[in-house]
Design an enzyme around this catalytic site. Sequence first.
Site, PDB file in Angstrom:
ATOM      1  N   LEU A 240       9.337  38.952  85.233  1.00 33.98           N
ATOM      2  CA  LEU A 240       8.119  39.125  86.015  1.00 33.98           C
ATOM      3  C   LEU A 240       7.942  40.603  86.312  1.00 33.98           C
ATOM      4  O   LEU A 240       8.698  41.175  87.095  1.00 33.98           O
ATOM      5  CB  LEU A 240       8.231  38.318  87.318  1.00 33.98           C
ATOM      6  N   HIS A 241       6.953  41.223  85.675  1.00 36.70           N
ATOM      7  CA  HIS A 241       6.762  42.650  85.924  1.00 36.70           C
ATOM      8  C   HIS A 241       5.336  43.135  85.735  1.00 36.70           C
ATOM      9  O   HIS A 241       4.994  44.225  86.167  1.00 36.70           O
ATOM     10  CB  HIS A 241       7.664  43.469  84.987  1.00 36.70           C
ATOM     11  N   ARG A 242       4.470  42.337  85.105  1.00 38.32           N
ATOM     12  CA  ARG A 242       3.155  42.838  84.731  1.00 38.32           C
ATOM     13  C   ARG A 242       2.293  43.078  85.971  1.00 38.32           C
ATOM     14  O   ARG A 242       2.238  42.267  86.884  1.00 38.32           O
ATOM     15  CB  ARG A 242       2.478  41.865  83.762  1.00 38.32           C
TER      16      ARG A 242
ATOM     17  N   THR B 201       8.974  45.206  90.586  1.00 32.80           N
ATOM     18  CA  THR B 201       8.688  43.862  91.079  1.00 32.80           C
ATOM     19  C   THR B 201       9.426  43.588  92.377  1.00 32.80           C
ATOM     20  O   THR B 201       8.884  42.975  93.302  1.00 32.80           O
ATOM     21  CB  THR B 201       9.080  42.812  90.021  1.00 32.80           C
TER      22      THR B 201
ATOM     23  N   ASP C  18       5.895  36.891  81.993  1.00 33.41           N
ATOM     24  CA  ASP C  18       4.581  37.514  81.846  1.00 33.41           C
ATOM     25  C   ASP C  18       4.669  38.705  80.892  1.00 33.41           C
ATOM     26  O   ASP C  18       3.739  39.494  80.780  1.00 33.41           O
ATOM     27  CB  ASP C  18       3.990  37.932  83.200  1.00 33.41           C
TER      28      ASP C  18
END
Length: 354
Positions: A202-204, A239, A276
């Site tokens: 999860l980083h976008r 994040t 993501d």
Amino acid sequence: MSILTIIGARPQFIKASVVSRAIVAQGGLSEIIIHTGQHFDANMSDIFFDQLGIPRPNYKLDIHGGSHGEMTGRMLAEVEQVMLKEKPDRVLVYGDTNSTLAGALAAAKLHIPVAHIEAGLRSFNMCMPEEVNRILTDQVSDILFCPTKTAVDNLAREGFSDKPVQVLNVGDVMQDSALFFAQRATAPRGFHLSDGFVLTTLHRAENTDDPARLAAIVGALNTIHATVAPVVLPLHPRTRMAIAKAGLSLDVYVVEPVGYLEMIWLLQRCGLVLTDSGGVQKEAFFFGKTCVTMRDQTEWVELIDVGANELVGADQANIVATVTRRHGQKVEDQHQLYGGGQAAERIAQYLSSR
């Protein structure tokens, strides 16, 4: 021929590892590497050079932080100075990061030919900075190394068939890398879970910078961890800060960012990938794992078409339901969607022939 390669982010290190090796094996080519510094955490940068055997960069610019415009502008100025000094015959860029665009623009303004690896990908979402980067990079490149037929078709629709450029479907260098390093995969230090966990990234920005989307995703991860299977989340520093700022609490198995060999190990043993990321969607496929993607679009539409990947956006109920339904399902590469692991060799051969 002298090639100036520009990298700066995790996916580019991985791609460069196999292409640089193919360049050496091909002969007749020399390579100079610029690392822009876009990923500056040691676990997300130096470790990839150590693990993957990438030659140490000739130049490390340490440009990170700030807005997209500020970062790209600083890279553009400093990369240009290296190009003026080295006078390469060609510049090679990867993917869709700010480093990609800065390198391509600097080369184009100096009339140095640009080859773009992973050309032609489109999410059709201009709100994504990556989409802007990849479109502009394609426009100033004269060799477009496409990873899939879909990418070739995208360029054809945009009129590239009528331009004085080479559009080549060479396959995806990420598959080359996955196959090469699969036997060297190693467990993250201290990891103790059994197989079948849900591997998550999860980083976008579209998720982490939107409080509502981030809250829904964190809620889904906590529910999946409690009801389906343990959620393993190598947590990107940015994040982590976004979650803390939003006042959210993660009740999952959080680990520090992992190196590529550890990521392969996790991919080999997970029961499903929830992400993501762009690259991780393909990596899941390379290792026969179903992917659930927390985005509204994907560049890798062929994975959707063959049922290997599903888009769920940031809808908490949809994420939980889809992961529950798909967990443990295997996928097979029946059509060699990404070239079968010979993309880097094809790229090096073509560059050598120019």
